[in-house]
Write a protein that holds these residues in place. Structure first.
Motif, short mmCIF file in Angstrom:
data_model
loop_
_atom_site.label_atom_id
_atom_site.label_comp_id
_atom_site.label_asym_id
_atom_site.label_seq_id
_atom_site.Cartn_x
_atom_site.Cartn_y
_atom_site.Cartn_z
N PHE A 21 32.92 50.47 -3.23
CA PHE A 21 31.66 51.15 -3.53
C PHE A 21 31.51 52.39 -2.64
N ASP A 22 31.78 52.21 -1.37
CA ASP A 22 31.63 53.30 -0.40
C ASP A 22 32.58 54.45 -0.73
N ARG A 23 33.78 54.13 -1.15
CA ARG A 23 34.78 55.17 -1.45
C ARG A 23 34.34 56.07 -2.59
N VAL A 24 33.73 55.47 -3.62
CA VAL A 24 33.40 56.27 -4.81
C VAL A 24 32.00 56.88 -4.74
N LEU A 25 31.16 56.42 -3.80
CA LEU A 25 29.81 56.96 -3.70
C LEU A 25 29.79 58.31 -3.00
N ILE A 26 28.91 59.18 -3.47
CA ILE A 26 28.71 60.45 -2.80
C ILE A 26 27.97 60.22 -1.49
N ASN A 27 28.00 61.21 -0.62
CA ASN A 27 27.17 61.15 0.58
C ASN A 27 25.70 61.10 0.15
N SER A 28 24.93 60.23 0.78
CA SER A 28 23.53 59.99 0.44
C SER A 28 23.37 59.21 -0.86
N GLY A 29 24.46 58.62 -1.37
CA GLY A 29 24.37 57.79 -2.57
C GLY A 29 23.72 56.44 -2.27
N TYR A 30 23.28 55.78 -3.33
CA TYR A 30 22.56 54.51 -3.21
C TYR A 30 23.41 53.34 -3.69
N VAL A 31 23.21 52.18 -3.07
CA VAL A 31 23.82 50.95 -3.54
C VAL A 31 22.74 49.89 -3.64
N PHE A 32 22.73 49.16 -4.76
CA PHE A 32 21.78 48.09 -5.02
C PHE A 32 22.59 46.79 -5.14
N ILE A 33 22.34 45.85 -4.24
CA ILE A 33 23.09 44.60 -4.22
C ILE A 33 22.14 43.44 -4.40
N VAL A 34 22.43 42.61 -5.40
CA VAL A 34 21.62 41.43 -5.70
C VAL A 34 22.50 40.20 -5.53
N GLY A 35 21.99 39.20 -4.81
CA GLY A 35 22.78 37.99 -4.59
C GLY A 35 21.90 36.78 -4.34
N PHE A 36 22.54 35.62 -4.21
CA PHE A 36 21.83 34.38 -3.93
C PHE A 36 21.75 34.16 -2.42
N ASN A 37 20.57 33.80 -1.97
CA ASN A 37 20.30 33.61 -0.56
C ASN A 37 20.56 32.15 -0.17
N PRO A 38 21.49 31.87 0.75
CA PRO A 38 21.76 30.48 1.13
C PRO A 38 20.62 29.81 1.88
N VAL A 39 19.77 30.59 2.52
CA VAL A 39 18.61 29.99 3.22
C VAL A 39 17.43 30.03 2.26
N SER A 40 17.49 29.17 1.26
CA SER A 40 16.48 29.17 0.21
C SER A 40 16.59 27.87 -0.58
N PRO A 41 15.62 27.59 -1.45
CA PRO A 41 15.68 26.37 -2.26
C PRO A 41 16.91 26.28 -3.15
N VAL A 42 17.49 27.41 -3.56
CA VAL A 42 18.63 27.36 -4.47
C VAL A 42 19.84 26.69 -3.82
N PHE A 43 19.87 26.64 -2.50
CA PHE A 43 21.01 26.03 -1.80
C PHE A 43 21.06 24.51 -2.01
N VAL A 44 19.95 23.94 -2.47
CA VAL A 44 19.93 22.50 -2.72
C VAL A 44 21.03 22.10 -3.70
N GLY A 45 21.28 22.94 -4.69
CA GLY A 45 22.33 22.64 -5.67
C GLY A 45 23.70 22.53 -5.06
N LYS A 46 23.95 23.24 -3.96
CA LYS A 46 25.24 23.16 -3.30
C LYS A 46 25.44 21.81 -2.59
N MET A 47 24.36 21.14 -2.28
CA MET A 47 24.45 19.86 -1.58
C MET A 47 24.53 18.67 -2.54
#
Length: 240
Positions: free
Chosen positions: A107-133
């Motif tokens: 991402f960094d290689r192809v982004l221009i200087n001052s470019g933006y990155v939007f990253i969405v992911g699952f947070n392990p410190v949250s209720p969704v982690f229950v499924g992993k257990m």
């Protein structure tokens, strides 16, 4: 290279995927009028389905290993020139890649200087982690993926020279039962988490900007020799 584990290709591959997509689109919507440029790159199948019609960037492209992608490619090796993209969106991509930091480097290689990155992911410190257990869910989406701490993702971005502009949490829910939009009322514990522990949202949305700081050489003061007053011309002195 994408690993062999099950990877979501459509939002309905995830539990309550349509609700997740709607929540994420709502969180991203205020950013679209604030970014400008020519090329917006959506990396990953889920990212390609995010509504970005109100984005001020002119051209939007999707990139993933699928027939519906505008560019069919491996996100570990983006077939793009350096500094060619103004903004990148990544939704639930890092969780299913063997080398997530390599993805960010691309991402960094192809982004221009001052470019933006939007990253969405699952947070392990949250209720969704229950499924992993719970063995019943460990081999199912999204719990078969690897959940990274948002702080770790921000550390990676910091190493690459990015300034984090926003770090938001969504969906204070385990995704194992009906979610708020499918019931008349949010469960009391979901409301309590959102009010008292907002950082425990099951989904994180990180917005960061590429910062390029020009370096100006600074003279090392420790190496500046003190003046030799014995040889300096006297000023305003009179001999006795």
């Amino acid at each position: 290279m994408t690993n062999s584990r099950l990877v979501p290709q459509q939002w309905h591959d995830l539990p309550f995927g349509e609700v997740l997509q709607a929540e994420i689109e709502t969180a991203l919507a205020p950013w679209w009028p604030r970014i400008f440029g020519y090329h917006l790159l959506k990396v990953g199948a889920l990212s390609s389905q995010i509504n970005s019609l109100h984005c001020s960037i002119t051209r939007h492209f999707s990139l993933f290993d699928g027939d519906e992608a505008n560019i069919q490619a491996d996100p570990n090796q983006l077939p793009l020139q350096q500094h060619a993209i103004d903004a990148v969106i990544s939704c639930f991509l890092l969780e299913f890649e063997q080398n997530p930091y390599q993805i960010l480097r691309e991402f960094d290689r192809v982004l221009i200087n001052s470019g933006y990155v939007f990253i969405v992911g699952f947070n392990p410190v949250s209720p969704v982690f229950v499924g992993k257990m719970l063995p019943k869910y460990q081999s199912k989406l999204p719990w078969n993926g690897q959940f990274f701490m948002p702080s770790r993702v921000k550390d990676w971005l910091g190493l690459l020279g990015y300034q984090v502009l926003a770090d938001e949490r969504l969906m204070h829910h385990s995704l194992l039962g009906p979610v708020g939009r499918q019931t008349k009322h949010h469960p009391w514990w979901q409301k309590s988490l959102a009010n008292w522990l907002p950082s425990t949202g099951s989904v994180y949305v990180i917005v960061a900007r590429k910062i390029t700081v020009p370096f100006t050489p600074i003279k090392d003061k420790s190496k500046v020799s003190a003046p030799n007053w014995s040889t300096a011309p006297s000023v305003g002195r009179t001999s006795l």
